[in-house]
Design an enzyme around this catalytic site. Sequence first.
Site, short mmCIF file in Angstrom:
data_model
loop_
_atom_site.label_atom_id
_atom_site.label_comp_id
_atom_site.label_asym_id
_atom_site.label_seq_id
_atom_site.Cartn_x
_atom_site.Cartn_y
_atom_site.Cartn_z
N VAL A 110 29.48 22.33 30.44
CA VAL A 110 28.80 21.14 30.95
C VAL A 110 28.51 20.18 29.81
O VAL A 110 28.51 20.57 28.64
CB VAL A 110 27.48 21.50 31.68
CG1 VAL A 110 27.74 22.40 32.85
CG2 VAL A 110 26.48 22.10 30.74
N CYS A 111 28.28 18.95 30.17
CA CYS A 111 27.85 17.92 29.21
C CYS A 111 26.94 16.96 29.97
O CYS A 111 26.58 17.22 31.11
CB CYS A 111 29.04 17.21 28.57
SG CYS A 111 30.04 16.28 29.74
N ARG A 112 26.59 15.87 29.38
CA ARG A 112 25.67 14.91 30.01
C ARG A 112 26.21 14.36 31.31
O ARG A 112 25.53 14.34 32.32
CB ARG A 112 25.39 13.73 29.07
CG ARG A 112 24.24 13.89 28.20
CD ARG A 112 22.92 13.78 28.95
NE ARG A 112 21.99 14.73 28.36
CZ ARG A 112 21.29 15.64 29.02
NH1 ARG A 112 21.37 15.75 30.28
NH2 ARG A 112 20.48 16.45 28.42
N GLY B 134 29.78 14.78 32.44
CA GLY B 134 31.01 15.40 32.93
C GLY B 134 32.28 14.93 32.27
O GLY B 134 33.37 15.35 32.66
N VAL C 78 25.25 17.23 33.64
CA VAL C 78 23.82 17.46 33.83
C VAL C 78 23.23 16.39 34.74
O VAL C 78 22.28 16.65 35.49
CB VAL C 78 23.09 17.54 32.47
CG1 VAL C 78 21.60 17.66 32.65
CG2 VAL C 78 23.62 18.72 31.65
#
Length: 146
Positions: A103-105, A107, A132
Site C-alpha cells: 500500500v501507499c498513500r 495507490g 490509504v
Amino acid sequence: MSEFLQHLPVFIQAHPILSMAFVGILFALISLEASRLFRGYKEVTPAQLTQLINKENALLVDVSPQADFDKGHIPTSRNVAMAQFDPEHKDLAKVKELPVAVVCRNGQTSSGAASRLVKAGFKKVYTLGGGVAAWTQADLPLAKRK
C-alpha cells in the site's frame, strides 16, 4: 445492424480524425486491460484487504514516505520506504508463500513495488486500489505514530 455497417465506410471517410481518435482510444483501452491481466498482482478493495489480513495472515507493506506513514497507516502494516524496498531482503524471502499486500498513500507507488515482488518470485501479491486514502474513505481505522 446491417444498416449501420453500410453507413460506416461513409462515416469514416467523412470524419477521418474522429475515426482515428476512436481507434486510438480503443487500442489504449485494450492494451490497458491486457496489461492488467498479465501484470502478476491483483488490485483489491479495502474490504478485500481486510479479509486477506484476517483470513490469510497477509503481510502488509506500506511504501509511503516515513512522514506520511507516521501521520496515519493501516494497523499491522510495516513501513519500508520505496528507496529501501528490496524484494530479495532475507525477511521478505521468508514469506514468499504468504500473501503480501503493498500500500501507499494514493495507490500509485505501490504498483511498482508489487511488480518487483512478482519479479522476485512472490506468488500472492496485492495492491490496495486507492491506497490509504481509499482505506480512510471506507471509514476503516488508521494507526498513528507519536
